[in-house]
Design an enzyme around this catalytic site. Structure first.
Site, PDB file in Angstrom:
ATOM      1  N   TYR A  14      57.989  37.203  38.894  1.00  0.00           N
ATOM      2  CA  TYR A  14      58.299  36.470  39.982  1.00  0.00           C
ATOM      3  C   TYR A  14      57.239  35.892  40.857  1.00  0.00           C
ATOM      4  O   TYR A  14      56.309  36.424  40.465  1.00  0.00           O
ATOM      5  CB  TYR A  14      59.270  37.850  40.589  1.00  0.00           C
ATOM      6  CG  TYR A  14      60.000  38.530  40.391  1.00  0.00           C
ATOM      7  CD1 TYR A  14      61.430  37.525  40.397  1.00  0.00           C
ATOM      8  CD2 TYR A  14      59.951  39.731  40.251  1.00  0.00           C
ATOM      9  CE1 TYR A  14      62.066  38.336  39.721  1.00  0.00           C
ATOM     10  CE2 TYR A  14      60.982  40.300  39.811  1.00  0.00           C
ATOM     11  CZ  TYR A  14      62.419  40.064  39.823  1.00  0.00           C
ATOM     12  OH  TYR A  14      63.383  40.611  38.953  1.00  0.00           O
ATOM     13  N   SER A 215      46.928  40.723  43.484  1.00  0.00           N
ATOM     14  CA  SER A 215      47.624  40.555  41.976  1.00  0.00           C
ATOM     15  C   SER A 215      48.998  40.920  42.692  1.00  0.00           C
ATOM     16  O   SER A 215      49.543  41.861  43.708  1.00  0.00           O
ATOM     17  CB  SER A 215      46.478  42.054  42.126  1.00  0.00           C
ATOM     18  OG  SER A 215      46.767  43.155  41.931  1.00  0.00           O
ATOM     19  N   LYS A 216      49.819  41.145  41.650  1.00  0.00           N
ATOM     20  CA  LYS A 216      51.210  41.657  41.650  1.00  0.00           C
ATOM     21  C   LYS A 216      50.748  42.927  42.048  1.00  0.00           C
ATOM     22  O   LYS A 216      52.475  43.364  42.716  1.00  0.00           O
ATOM     23  CB  LYS A 216      52.054  40.733  40.505  1.00  0.00           C
ATOM     24  CG  LYS A 216      52.579  39.867  40.770  1.00  0.00           C
ATOM     25  CD  LYS A 216      53.621  39.349  39.335  1.00  0.00           C
ATOM     26  CE  LYS A 216      53.949  38.316  39.335  1.00  0.00           C
ATOM     27  NZ  LYS A 216      53.331  37.133  38.195  1.00  0.00           N
ATOM     28  N   ARG A 217      50.291  43.806  40.964  1.00  0.00           N
ATOM     29  CA  ARG A 217      50.833  45.548  40.943  1.00  0.00           C
ATOM     30  C   ARG A 217      50.556  46.207  42.408  1.00  0.00           C
ATOM     31  O   ARG A 217      50.620  46.931  42.988  1.00  0.00           O
ATOM     32  CB  ARG A 217      49.324  45.623  40.698  1.00  0.00           C
ATOM     33  CG  ARG A 217      49.849  45.518  38.142  1.00  0.00           C
ATOM     34  CD  ARG A 217      48.936  46.194  38.003  1.00  0.00           C
ATOM     35  NE  ARG A 217      50.131  47.575  38.056  1.00  0.00           N
ATOM     36  CZ  ARG A 217      49.484  48.969  37.291  1.00  0.00           C
ATOM     37  NH1 ARG A 217      48.499  48.544  36.410  1.00  0.00           N
ATOM     38  NH2 ARG A 217      49.398  49.973  37.158  1.00  0.00           N
ATOM     39  N   ARG A 218      49.261  45.138  43.098  1.00  0.00           N
ATOM     40  CA  ARG A 218      48.463  45.380  44.531  1.00  0.00           C
ATOM     41  C   ARG A 218      49.095  45.455  45.746  1.00  0.00           C
ATOM     42  O   ARG A 218      49.384  45.756  46.471  1.00  0.00           O
ATOM     43  CB  ARG A 218      47.031  45.792  44.753  1.00  0.00           C
ATOM     44  CG  ARG A 218      46.162  46.274  43.941  1.00  0.00           C
ATOM     45  CD  ARG A 218      44.286  45.924  43.979  1.00  0.00           C
ATOM     46  NE  ARG A 218      44.438  44.310  43.982  1.00  0.00           N
ATOM     47  CZ  ARG A 218      43.547  43.718  43.804  1.00  0.00           C
ATOM     48  NH1 ARG A 218      43.248  45.416  41.994  1.00  0.00           N
ATOM     49  NH2 ARG A 218      43.688  42.769  43.473  1.00  0.00           N
TER      50      ARG A 218
END
Length: 446
Positions: A14, A215-218
């Site tokens: 996204y 970052s998308k993950r964190r």
RNA sequence: GCCCCCAUCGUCCAGCGGCCUAGGACGCCGGCCUUUCACGCCGGUAACACGGGUUCGAAUCCCGUUGGGGGUACCA
């Protein structure tokens, strides 16, 4: 020559705040110099791409108000052109075939199952003038041969990006600093195919509290999530513009068209910027307060509809409209709205333990306040001033200033110690009987 | 490891050789206003990473150090 810029996201997730900022700065540059803003979807990596993500990407850009003049072009549809360039470089010996172990294989034509690597020239220096970073230089001896065509028959980013920028006449490549070290390779490709080099502008990265690239993950970076939480597009875009750039007159919160007027890509600074939610909230609250009543009513609709914390059939548009005049200035996001008005559309006041503890248990003379108020409100005129006078008088008889006196009444009626102006809310949006019922109910619970 | 980039208040931005005893904003802390909260207003807190140069003069230029970040994929 008129300026042509592009935003070239790859649909692998996204839209996140970092990409949105890149899109914004490209858009701002285009709009401020009367250039063209091109949208290109870089979907060369079939395995990681999803078309639904492309749709959401476009929807988010649209929401932010970043309209594009050309495109969206899809890189995947330009495969033949990319292949043509790869073949040409191969034929001219500037690139070579290689196997899975990166060993060179003879041949000057594309072969299925083999990749193509660009041959890094020795002893050369690739330098360029970056609009935000100034002179940047790389020695080719520090760089390795790089793949431009995959063994599965698809172009690699570096090649597709260089070729498309060249073919689309991109004059300014405005993008994140994480792409800075890829420039010498792109330059080599551009030079090899005889295309002009665009002007580069590498924007400082957006970082988290650890100073690492967002970052998308964190990190909490989805633009869609911010929209869903009730942030306004104009606030988002306003705040993003402030990361790496500042208006010359120090007026930070302002409409986009003014930012377009003031923006200059050469004023962008070099240091990474921390994405500060607190400041975003401030910018959002300021824009939210500035909304006209009709505009606010329209935008808040999703937050008071089916997902609201009350039975839909109990919602009263008329009362809500009245309440908006009382609470709009208190909100930081549209998402804050329900908790300022929910007690009106719920059968009983909200049960908030902290508020109860504070006003009813620890607060002074709660029982006497409620008893006195019940009597005073039973027959006073049902108007703001009269209610205020009544509660005030009860408080005075107990030696309480209005600030203290109203606390228990507020919690009895709304459930919380914090909320809209109490007496005006009661007079304009509640029936006397309901107020008295809630006061009696709270009294009984003491 | 190697390459590249960066370095002003906690955070974002201003400063582009003298106007700087460094300015604005967010945050935070006081105060005023006030029916809670918020808004508004007033005040406060807090920074030029370090060391060398250059210069009459440096936050501003140069070099180094330190610190941080990015890159180094048949991801983009």
């Amino acid at each position: 020559m008129t300026s042509r810029v592009r935003f070239a996201p790859s649909p692998t997730g996204y839209l996140h705040v970092g990409s949105a900022r890149t899109a914004l700065f490209n858009w701002l540059h285009a709009r401020s110099v009367g250039g063209t803003f091109v949208l290109r979807i870089e979907d060369t990596d079939a395995e990681r791409n999803r078309t639904d993500l492309t749709d959401s990407l476009l929807a988010e850009l649209d929401w932010l108000g970043l309209d594009w003049d050309e495109g969206p072009y899809f890189q995947s549809e330009r495969r033949d052109r990319h292949r043509e360039v790869a073949e040409d470089l191969l034929e001219r010996g500037l690139a070579y075939l290689c196997d899975a172990d990166n060993r060179e294989v003879g041949g000057s034509a594309l072969v299925d199952g083999l990749a193509v690597r660009f041959r890094m020239p020795a002893g050369a220096t690739m330098d360029f003038d970056d609009v935000v970073r100034g002179k940047v230089s790389f020695a080719t001896d520090d760089l390795e041969d790089f793949v431009i065509w995959r063994s599965n028959g698809s172009p690699v980013f570096l090649l597709a990006n260089a070729v498309d920028d060249a073919d689309m006449g991109i004059t300014h490549a405005i993008r994140g600093e994480d792409l800075l070290s890829g420039v010498p390779k792109v330059l080599l490709l551009l030079d090899a195919i005889g295309a002009p080099r665009p002007t580069y502008a590498h924007l400082p990265l957006l970082v988290n509290e650890q100073r690492k690239k967002l970052s998308k993950r964190r990190d909490d970076v989805s633009i869609g999530d911010y929209r869903a939480r009730g942030y306004l597009a104009e606030a988002m875009v306003n705040y993003l513009a402030l990361l790496g750039w500042g208006p010359p007159d120090d007026v930070e919160v302002r409409p986009l068209d003014e930012i377009v007027e003031l923006f200059r890509i050469e004023d962008v600074n070099k240091a990474a910027a921390f994405f500060d939610l607190k400041k975003l909230e401030h910018v959002n609250a300021t824009h939210l307060r500035a909304l006209s009543k009709p505009d606010f009513m329209e935008r808040v609709t999703p937050w008071v509809g089916a997902d609201a914390p009350w039975p839909t059939d109990r919602f009263d548009p008329g009362r809500f409209s009245t309440m908006v005049d009382l609470v709009q200035e208190k909100l930081r996001t549209l998402g804050d709205t329900p908790r300022f008005v929910d007690f009106l559309f719920l059968d009983e006041p909200v049960d908030d333990p902290d508020s109860w503890e504070k006003a009813m248990v620890k607060g002074p003379s709660a029982a006497a306040m409620l008893d006195g108020t019940a009597v005073a409100l039973a027959d006073c005129p049902w108007e703001t001033e009269a209610i205020l006078a009544a509660v005030s008088a009860v408080g005075e008889s107990l030696g309480l200033k209005l600030g203290k006196a109203q606390a228990s009444v507020r919690v009895a009626v709304t459930g919380r110690t914090v909320g809209p102006p109490l007496f005006e809310t009661m007079a304009k949006c509640m029936e006397r009987d309901e107020v008295l019922r809630r006061i009696a109910r709270a009294r009984a619970r003491l």
